[in-house]
Motif scaffolding. Structure first.
Motif, mmCIF file in Angstrom:
data_model
loop_
_atom_site.group_PDB
_atom_site.id
_atom_site.type_symbol
_atom_site.label_atom_id
_atom_site.label_comp_id
_atom_site.label_asym_id
_atom_site.label_seq_id
_atom_site.Cartn_x
_atom_site.Cartn_y
_atom_site.Cartn_z
ATOM 1 N N ARG A 216 -7.483 -4.784 -11.732
ATOM 2 C CA ARG A 216 -7.977 -4.988 -10.375
ATOM 3 C C ARG A 216 -7.992 -6.467 -10.048
ATOM 4 N N TRP B 18 -1.610 -0.871 -3.805
ATOM 5 C CA TRP B 18 -1.592 -0.816 -5.270
ATOM 6 C C TRP B 18 -0.209 -0.444 -5.795
ATOM 7 N N GLU C 188 -5.137 1.259 -1.968
ATOM 8 C CA GLU C 188 -6.270 1.663 -2.794
ATOM 9 C C GLU C 188 -7.626 1.417 -2.139
ATOM 10 N N ASP D 39 -3.932 5.177 -6.423
ATOM 11 C CA ASP D 39 -3.311 4.117 -7.210
ATOM 12 C C ASP D 39 -1.828 4.342 -7.480
ATOM 13 N N TRP E 246 -7.859 5.719 -8.503
ATOM 14 C CA TRP E 246 -8.419 4.724 -9.396
ATOM 15 C C TRP E 246 -9.935 4.864 -9.508
#
Length: 408
Positions: free
Chosen positions: A12, A351, A367, A397, A60
């Protein structure tokens, strides 16, 4: 071999100063408005058409896999909801079999196998393989992908600093882990304390496997045996490698269809490199470096996704720092790149994205804004157009496509 020269827990990108609350709310509001007509356009009791495609979307930190039905003729998406309650750091769809592979983020590096029901989109788990040699590493896998022959699953384990191969049977079932290699090295960023493989790809001749290592600032080149599905360091005392700039954070690799050029996307510096590939020696040489950042870019720098069009004429990237998609034109003689287009990604934090097999559509997993956005691709110019169509998915994701063509 040129030897001198995510996310998992560290994937991240920093968010401090990146998005205002107003930006996130505006993106969510816009995407929700675009998604509403899709829900009303398809009654709950409507029988899905088998000619439609299925999109499977990892989430995610949400431990879910969502499904969306996509009509490639009309460009419409209909959300089907969560189909599996499992950790989904990344996923991959078999190109011909109704099989979905889901890479987990929990300890052990689990890869779960699901049977796809094409009529409903439902998933039924049929198998599971542990990718880590010594389960206990938190954060798990960062990427899985089938090789060109669809007989091997390539695995990048960000947390464990290793890459693995898993044989795939004729019906899509997974065997035991065939090989496991461990990278070495580190970089200057706090996120680069050790090796962190982020992508694995087998080169077109099938003799080498390349691993983009975010933590080591290197692309490692391992020997690959197609018959045994095994990666190894060969007989040279260690893998070959290509060294990127310190602190660049290699994230994605993609070969041009001609097999002579390799495109490397670096996450931390948000640049794309054009590398020459010597398939006889397994050697990479730098030829060009271009930024994916906007000219007036400030704040967080974070590139994320990379893809090459099937005809090799265009290269696509996503930039999470700018919330943008960047398209490059490919010189047909040299493989070198020229920026052709830069446009907003339709949400917040692109993402990843996936190109549709017919080359006319591109799906973006935004995301932070929680949307999957649809873009139209002009096959001649390669340029993208935001269709304004999106569906709401919590923290998407990655996106796998179960195409209606070639199903078996």
């Amino acid at each position: 071999m040129n030897r001198q020269s995510s996310t998992s827990p560290g994937d991240r990108p920093p968010t401090s100063g990146k998005f205002s609350r107003r930006t996130v709310l505006a993106a969510i509001t816009a995407s929700t408005a675009a998604a509403v007509p899709l829900l009303s356009a398809a009654p709950a009791d409507a029988t899905p058409r088998r000619a439609d495609d299925l999109l499977y979307i990892g989430t995610w930190g949400r431990s879910q896999v969502h499904a969306v039905r996509f009509d490639p003729v009309h460009g419409t998406m209909t959300p089907l909801g969560a189909m599996a309650e499992v950790s989904s750091n990344w996923l991959a769809v078999h190109p011909t079999r109704p099989v979905l592979y889901v890479a987990a983020g929990e300890q052990g590096g689990a890869i779960r196998v699901f049977r796809i029901d094409d009529a409903s989109g439902a998933l039924r788990q049929t198998g599971e393989v542990q990718a880590q040699a010594a389960p206990g590493v938190v954060g798990g896998l960062s990427y899985i992908e089938l090789n060109e022959d669809a007989d091997t699953l390539l695995v990048a384990d960000f947390s464990a600093g290793s890459a693995a191969t898993v044989p795939v049977g004729g019906h899509g079932e997974l065997g035991a882990v065939a090989s496991r290699v461990h990278d070495s090295g580190s970089g200057p960023s706090p996120r680069q304390a050790g090796p962190h493989p982020h992508h694995v790809v087998v080169e077109p001749d099938g003799k080498f496997a390349l691993v983009a290592d975010f933590g080591a600032d290197r692309v490692f080149v391992y020997d690959y045996d197609r018959a045994t599905h095994q990666m190894s360091v060969g007989t040279t005392g260690g893998p070959g490698s290509y060294a990127t700039a310190a602190g660049s954070g290699p994230r994605r690799l993609a070969f041009h269809p001609d097999g002579r050029s390799v495109y490397l996307l670096n996450e931390l510096t948000a640049d794309i490199e054009v590398l020459r590939w010597d398939g006889r020696r397994g050697e990479l040489t730098s030829r060009q470096v271009l930024t994916t950042n906007a000219p007036a870019h400030t704040g967080t720098t974070s590139a994320a996704e990379l893809a090459v069009s099937r005809d090799g004429r265009h290269v696509y990237t996503s930039n999470r720092g700018d919330n943008a998609l960047v398209v490059f034109s490919v010189d047909p003689d040299t493989g070198l790149l020229t920026e052709a287009q830069r446009l907003p990604c339709g949400g917040v934090t692109p993402w990843s994205f996936s190109l549709h097999p017919d080359g006319r559509w591109l799906f973006v997993a935004n995301e932070v804004s929680g949307t999957v956005n649809l873009f139209r691709v002009d096959p001649r110019s390669g340029r993208l157009t935001d269709t304004g169509t999106s569906v709401a998915v919590p923290n998407p994701d990655c996106i796998g496509i179960r195409s209606s063509h070639g199903r078996s």
